[in-house]
Design a protein around this motif. Structure first.
Motif, PDB file in Angstrom:
ATOM      1  N   SER A 205       0.886  -1.220  -0.454  1.00 29.93           N
ATOM      2  CA  SER A 205      -0.090  -0.312   0.083  1.00 29.93           C
ATOM      3  C   SER A 205       1.079   1.568   0.178  1.00 29.93           C
ATOM      4  O   SER A 205       1.832   0.901   0.784  1.00 29.93           O
ATOM      5  CB  SER A 205      -1.049   0.308   1.217  1.00 29.93           C
ATOM      6  N   ALA A 215      -7.065   2.319  -4.529  1.00 25.69           N
ATOM      7  CA  ALA A 215      -7.921   1.204  -3.554  1.00 25.69           C
ATOM      8  C   ALA A 215      -9.166   2.337  -2.640  1.00 25.69           C
ATOM      9  O   ALA A 215      -8.266   3.126  -1.380  1.00 25.69           O
ATOM     10  CB  ALA A 215      -7.278   0.128  -3.047  1.00 25.69           C
ATOM     11  N   THR A 217     -11.754   1.878   0.886  1.00 24.68           N
ATOM     12  CA  THR A 217     -12.813   0.820   1.691  1.00 24.68           C
ATOM     13  C   THR A 217     -12.779   1.877   2.726  1.00 24.68           C
ATOM     14  O   THR A 217     -12.510   3.205   3.355  1.00 24.68           O
ATOM     15  CB  THR A 217     -11.469   0.241   2.277  1.00 24.68           C
ATOM     16  N   LEU A 235     -16.854  -1.181   1.016  1.00 25.08           N
ATOM     17  CA  LEU A 235     -15.850  -1.859  -0.669  1.00 25.08           C
ATOM     18  C   LEU A 235     -15.913  -0.945  -1.814  1.00 25.08           C
ATOM     19  O   LEU A 235     -17.635  -0.499  -2.750  1.00 25.08           O
ATOM     20  CB  LEU A 235     -15.129  -3.048  -1.877  1.00 25.08           C
ATOM     21  N   THR A 237     -14.258   0.303  -4.047  1.00 30.02           N
ATOM     22  CA  THR A 237     -12.887  -0.829  -5.117  1.00 30.02           C
ATOM     23  C   THR A 237     -12.838  -1.621  -5.121  1.00 30.02           C
ATOM     24  O   THR A 237     -13.777  -2.212  -3.772  1.00 30.02           O
ATOM     25  CB  THR A 237     -11.551  -0.023  -5.688  1.00 30.02           C
ATOM     26  N   ARG A 239      -9.920  -4.211  -5.208  1.00 27.50           N
ATOM     27  CA  ARG A 239      -8.346  -4.685  -5.818  1.00 27.50           C
ATOM     28  C   ARG A 239      -7.661  -5.763  -4.887  1.00 27.50           C
ATOM     29  O   ARG A 239      -8.939  -6.621  -3.551  1.00 27.50           O
ATOM     30  CB  ARG A 239      -7.495  -3.478  -5.368  1.00 27.50           C
ATOM     31  N   GLN A 242      -7.571  -6.415  -0.863  1.00 26.93           N
ATOM     32  CA  GLN A 242      -7.870  -4.409  -0.561  1.00 26.93           C
ATOM     33  C   GLN A 242      -8.044  -4.500   1.319  1.00 26.93           C
ATOM     34  O   GLN A 242      -7.243  -3.015   1.781  1.00 26.93           O
ATOM     35  CB  GLN A 242      -8.759  -3.955  -1.481  1.00 26.93           C
TER      36      GLN A 242
END
Length: 303
Positions: A205, A215, A217, A235, A237, A239, A242
């Motif tokens: 990250s 990303a 969250t 979420l 996104t 990924r 993630q």
């Protein structure tokens, strides 16, 4: 609160059925618990699993199916002969276009280059081929091996492509229930970073913009004690890894997740469960929402 309907009718004979009229909006499970006071929650779950409940002549297996005023619910007390559920997963919704399953923890979603063992995909593929050898299923997304919960497959390449092309627009909600180490002090928050994968398949990250895939969250705390926190995570996104990486970012690794910094392994599996999947149906445009129950092993940590 519903009052059991005085319009309840039971047909005599072998195919005994009970007819129930819906008088206000409700969820199917709540409605049936009131209308059938001598039946437990498990009794009703069994009726749903055995396809013995229908709403306006459509068989329903979802416990949280929404009911509308004026609909008719029919309970078929004679067991319906149904195909056996495939081992390792549970089919919770199916129509001619898609199949939604609940995957158990420990089961791979699909085979990888190095792992060819039984997967959710192979089990489900074998299952649909028993009906017709020409039947196929198509992958739409994955869950990590140790993550349980809701997954969706397409039943044709056309539906797969339609959903994948419009994935961001079609998927309305993906919510996970997560158990992390320690007491999360901030009751809710949003984590944003850019993720990249190493040659060792570990996701890293970065907070440097555009240094990898963006990303996002969102989380909120549902329960906590001095050892663990139960989070609802949404979420924005999707990924790889993630949630696991973002939980490590805030200093609260997912329990059982040694790969991303966890030191506690209290339930013998990863503390990750895909609870809600909501999407626009690729052919009807209707909103389909499936919500599964929080695993008891998660909740037991907070008793």
């Amino acid at each position: 609160m519903h009052v059991p309907s005085n319009k309840l009718r039971t047909k005599p004979g072998k195919e005994k059925q009970t007819y129930l009229e819906v008088t206000e909006q409700d969820e199917l499970m709540k409605f049936l618990l009131v209308q059938l006071p001598n039946k437990s929650r498990n009794d009703i779950k069994s009726l749903l699993a055995h396809r013995q409940i229908s709403v306006d002549n459509e068989v329903i297996t979802q416990f949280n199916h929404p009911l509308l005023n004026g609909q008719q619910v029919v309970v078929n007390w004679a067991k319906v002969l149904i195909e056996e559920q495939p081992a390792g997963l549970n089919i919770v919704f199916e129509d001619p276009y898609i199949i939604i399953i609940e995957k158990q923890a420990g089961l791979l979603s699909i085979a990888t280059a190095t792992e060819k063992e039984q997967t959710a995909y192979s089990i489900l593929s074998d299952h649909v081929k028993k009906r017709d050898p020409k039947n196929k299923i198509f992958v739409l997304h994955r869950l990590d091996r140790e993550t349980s919960g809701v997954m969706m497959f397409a039943k044709s390449e056309m539906i797969q492509q339609a959903l994948q092309k419009a994935w961001k627009e079609a998927i309305l909600e993906r919510t996970y229930i997560v158990v992390v180490e320690g007491a999360v002090t901030k009751e809710q928050g949003t984590i944003t970073s850019w993720l990249t994968e190493s040659k060792a398949f570990i996701m890293y990250s970065s907070h440097t913009p555009n240094n990898g895939q963006k990303a996002i969250t969102h989380y909120r705390v549902l329960k906590k004690n001095k050892h663990y926190s139960l989070l609802e995570v949404k979420l924005e996104t999707g990924r790889k890894n993630q949630i696991r990486v973002h939980m490590k970012d805030i200093g609260h690794s997912v329990i059982g997740d040694k790969k991303y910094g966890a030191t506690k392994h209290p339930i013998g599996r990863l503390g990750l469960h895909a609870q809600v999947l909501a999407f626009k149906h690729p052919t009807t445009g209707e909103v389909v929402r499936y919500e599964s129950e929080i695993p008891k092993v998660f909740l037991n940590l907070f008793i």
